[in-house]
Scaffold this motif. Structure first.
Motif, PDB file in Angstrom:
ATOM      1  N   ILE A 122     -36.722  64.623 -56.926  1.00  0.00           N
ATOM      2  CA  ILE A 122     -38.144  64.452 -57.248  1.00  0.00           C
ATOM      3  C   ILE A 122     -38.870  65.797 -57.269  1.00  0.00           C
ATOM      4  CG2 ILE A 122     -40.336  63.514 -56.397  1.00  0.00           C
ATOM      5  CD1 ILE A 122     -38.682  61.141 -55.265  1.00  0.00           C
TER       6      ILE A 122
ATOM      7  N   ARG B  84     -43.607  59.000 -57.819  1.00  0.00           N
ATOM      8  CA  ARG B  84     -42.207  58.712 -57.466  1.00  0.00           C
ATOM      9  C   ARG B  84     -41.985  58.903 -55.971  1.00  0.00           C
ATOM     10  NH1 ARG B  84     -37.937  61.998 -60.598  1.00  0.00           N
ATOM     11  NH2 ARG B  84     -36.581  60.556 -59.461  1.00  0.00           N
TER      12      ARG B  84
ATOM     13  N   TRP C 251     -40.898  56.077 -53.235  1.00  0.00           N
ATOM     14  CA  TRP C 251     -39.698  56.324 -52.410  1.00  0.00           C
ATOM     15  C   TRP C 251     -40.040  56.142 -50.937  1.00  0.00           C
ATOM     16  CZ3 TRP C 251     -38.506  59.657 -48.435  1.00  0.00           C
ATOM     17  CH2 TRP C 251     -37.147  59.758 -48.093  1.00  0.00           C
TER      18      TRP C 251
END
Length: 446
Positions: free
Chosen positions: A368, A415, A419
């Motif tokens: 990421i 993202r 997560w």
């Protein structure tokens, strides 16, 4: 001390090299990190090795038997269950401390994330011996302990490494896992003579031997387990072989994994270093008293008085270990007597290892964050010592980034948010978590 059977030639099993390990010729046994094994859910590669008769030995890294606290009962139970499920002939751990702080020091618990040396003092030996006895009473098979590599010296040490290990064996009957690469590391970093250490060891207590590679940078040897085994390390193995015929020898590799052919070549060099005619052990010092073959020296029993004295000893050791670990991971002042430059090198090494392991247990984070991952994690680590293991560390790092508005890229931040939420939702929110959620709610209302 009952003699263990011969192990032969082994290699450290890692998920990255599982296929190669299964295909390498002449592998009699493997060693796997105990904390990565779960009884009932062993990797298929481990099950295949066991099915064809390959011995698997669990190698622990988190007990911290050299720490001031008594060994954690849950960790011991996990290690015992793993040993039984594998039908292992023994289990192994390290002469090291890995955490400090807590009730004995009335300070926050800190995790090193790596193996740190214990001072070679009578206090530290008393605590280590008692911790080893607790572990031995909890395990279904014999225990062997490994000498570790070190970058730093404790001030005021009272024994050499060989004397310390000999006395430990004499008092507990524990076996030894001798790492010749660590003897080389301590030669370069601490000026200790490997041959002198071997002279003082009770070589008859050796369960097996580790061989691993490393690299020298700016006069410091880094025991990386990610580089080929060098000639000086093989020479120490040959020196050890001239004194005794070790039951087993194992090649360790933990990173920068080479091809199967390169691993086979390393194993060939190790076998060649062992091809010497059998000779009687040299007469070095044995620490006095019973030999390991005769069993441990009897425990002294002084009742409450002994318990009180050991508690005071544990407290003294706890304070010194907490001060050192805090200087290494939290930036507190360097304790008196330590080399500041060496502590700086050790601190950088601990932070780097922490970043690397978090990247392995949570590979989505470097994916990421991209190239910014390492710098961001090292900056976070400077002010956030690890306190509850690498997986918790990964979550805390992600939470820290989100609480400070990072990453700046909207897609990456989304993202990272998903997560973190996917893994932390079941945990009661911390103060910073509530801050993140409140900030998100405010953005939505706008």
């Amino acid at each position: 001390m009952e003699r263990l059977g011969r192990l032969g030639t082994g290699i450290g099993w890692r998920p990255e090299t599982a296929e190669a390990v299964e295909e390498l010729p002449g592998i009699d046994w493997v060693e796997a990190v105990a904390e990565n094994l779960c009884p009932g859910h062993f990797p298929e590669s481990i099950l295949r090795l066991r099915a064809r008769g390959t011995t698997v030995i669990p190698h622990g890294v988190s007990l911290g038997l050299g720490g001031a606290d008594r060994p954690d009962a849950a960790r011991l139970a996990d290690l015992a269950a793993t040993a039984e499920a594998l039908a292992a002939p023994l289990v192994t751990e390290h002469i090291a401390f890995v955490r400090a702080g807590g009730p004995l020091t009335a300070s926050p618990r800190l995790e090193a994330g790596h193996l740190l040396p214990v001072p070679r003092t009578r206090d530290a030996l008393d605590v280590l011996c008692e911790n080893v006895r607790i572990a031995q009473d909890s395990l279904p098979v014999p225990l062997a302990l490994e000498n570790i590599a070190a970058l730093i010296n404790w001030p005021g040490e009272e024994m050499t490494e060989g004397q310390f290990l000999a006395e430990l064996v004499h008092r507990t009957g524990v076996r030894l896992l001798i790492d010749v690469a660590n003897l080389h590391t301590n030669h370069v970093n601490r000026g200790e003579d490997p041959s002198a250490a071997l002279d003082e060891l009770p070589v008859e207590a050796i369960a097996y031997v580790h061989v691993a590679g490393g690299v020298e940078k700016d006069g410091v040897w880094h025991d990386t387990h990610a580089h080929p085994v060098t000639r000086p390390i093989l020479d120490i193995l040959t020196d050890l072989r001239s004194r005794t015929d070790p039951p087993g020898v194992l090649l360790e590799r933990d990173d920068n994994f080479p091809s199967k052919e390169a691993l086979a070549a390393e194993l060939t060099k190790i076998r060649q270093a062992l091809t010497l005619p059998a000779t009687p052990p040299r007469g070095g010092a044995r620490g006095g008293g019973n030999s390991p073959a005769e069993g441990p020296a009897p425990r002294s029993s002084h009742g409450a008085g002994r318990d009180t004295e050991l508690t005071a000893t544990r407290t003294r050791l706890a304070l010194s270990q907490a001060a050192l670990l805090s200087a290494l991971v939290a930036g507190t002042p360097v304790p008196a007597g330590f080399d500041r430059e060496r502590l700086r090198v050790q601190s950088r090494a601990l932070a780097g290892k922490r970043a690397d392991v978090v990247a392995k247990v949570a590979p989505e984070l470097p994916e990421i964050l991209g190239a910014a991952y390492r710098a961001a994690f090292l900056a976070y680590a400077k002010s956030r010592p690890m306190s509850a293991g690498y997986r918790r560390d990964a979550l805390d790092f992600a939470e820290h980034l989100l609480a400070t508005g990072r990453p700046e890229d909207d897609a990456a931040r989304r993202r990272l948010t998903y997560w973190w939420q996917d893994r932390a939702a079941a945990r009661p929110p911390s103060r910073s978590t509530r801050f993140v959620r409140a900030a998100r709610a405010a953005l939505v209302r706008k």
